[in-house]
Design an enzyme around this catalytic site. Structure first.
Site, PDB file in Angstrom:
ATOM      1  CG  ASN A  22       1.397  20.598  37.917  1.00  0.00           C
ATOM      2  OD1 ASN A  22       1.710  20.804  39.077  1.00  0.00           O
ATOM      3  ND2 ASN A  22       1.520  21.520  36.979  1.00  0.00           N
ATOM      4  CG  ASP A  43       5.433  23.466  31.833  1.00  0.00           C
ATOM      5  OD1 ASP A  43       5.338  24.676  32.165  1.00  0.00           O
ATOM      6  OD2 ASP A  43       4.502  22.653  32.013  1.00  0.00           O
TER       7      ASP A  43
END
Ligand SMILES: Nc1ncnc2c1ncn2[C@@H]1O[C@H](COP(=O)(O)OP(=O)(O)O)[C@@H](O)[C@H]1O
Ligand SMILES: CC(C)(COP(=O)(O)O)[C@@H](O)C(=O)NCCC(=O)O
Ligand SMILES: [K+]
Length: 249
Positions: free
Chosen positions: A9, A102
């Site tokens: 992010n 992830d």
């Protein structure tokens, strides 16, 4: 040469593997697609054939990055995709596609390296914990705000908490009670992360006694390594899982 990307992010972690894929030829951390292209173009003798990537960004953002990469380097790109089961690990989510990719890759990498029960802790924009049992069952996990989110929430929602990056870094040289705002906030948030880690360790103990492996990864893993001296700090754990999920011919 293979380009590997972990698009989180906040940052894109990248590395280039050589003809011998065990050798990392170059690596870096960038905050934008453009910075990635610039970083790669500066490399001497770059001859990319393929790219594999994992992204927790939107489909649109990931597609835009893939277009940039194919235009710039003519690489063929493979993206990690959700799976119910892979390499002996079973996704524990009710809806397996909702588990962050992830996290999934770090779990695959962790279980592979540990060969037994493990606790995977990732300190990025968010902090995540995932529990994988001896038989590869993903028991589940936790998500909470990471260091960047905690400090930014304090900055955004208060009127008198303001300080710069250099002061922030200096404040973390010790964890005694702060005597300035920057010390109080940076140390307070670090202790929140450490407290989180200790709670996860207790839970792992309740499941598995002493026989489990703890993995620390993500950009802020160093903030907590002191409370788990026995942990394996594996900054490229997501890449270990990426190679397993996206084997290249
Ligand atoms: N070389 C680095 N470049 C950028 N951020 C770093 C670096 N080393 C540590 N960090 C810290 O890592 C955190 C981001 O972790 P990261 O795992 O990259 O997050 P995400 O995967 O959510 O983008 C930030 O709080 C930043 O301060
Ligand atoms: C939990 C995360 C935000 C962590 O992202 P990161 O901090 O690595 O950028 C990401 O894995 C994600 O968007 N997951 C989807 C939600 C879930 O895993 O339940
Ligand atoms: K991440």
């Amino acid at each position: 040469m293979i380009l590997e990307l972990d698009c989180g992010n906040s940052f894109i972690k990248w590395r280039v593997l050589g003809a011998d894929v065990r050798i990392v030829v170059a690596e870096g951390v960038v905050d934008s697609d453009l910075a990635l292209l610039q970083g790669l173009k500066q490399l001497d003798g770059l001859a990319l054939k393929r790219c594999r990537l994992v992204s927790v960004r939107t489909g649109d953002e990931t597609s835009a990055l893939i277009t940039l990469l194919t235009d710039a380097f003519g690489v063929s790109v493979t993206c990690a995709a959700p799976a119910r089961e892979m390499s002996g690990v079973r996704n524990g989510y009710e809806d397996y596609e909702k588990l962050g990719l992830d996290r999934w890759l770090a779990m695959l990498g962790g279980f592979h390296l540990a060969g037994g029960p493990c606790l995977v802790l990732d300190f990025g924009t968010a902090v995540t914990a995932d529990f994988i049992a001896a038989d590869g069952e993903h028991i589940g996990g936790f998500i909470c705000p990471g260091m960047p989110l905690m400090r930014n929430q304090l900055r955004t929602h208060t009127r008198r908490i303001r300080y710069g990056d250099v002061a922030a870094e200096r404040a973390l040289e010790s964890l005694v009670p702060g005597r300035t705002t920057v010390e109080a906030v940076e140390r307070g948030c670090s202790l929140m992360l450490q407290g989180f880690v200790l709670t996860q360790l207790q839970l792992a103990h309740s499941y598995w006694g002493g026989g489990f492996t703890v993995f620390l990864t993500g950009g802020d893993a160093d903030l907590v390594r002191g409370v788990v001296p026995a942990a394996r700090v594996v900054p490229d754990l997501v890449f270990v899982g990426l190679a397993m999920a996206c084997p290249l011919p």
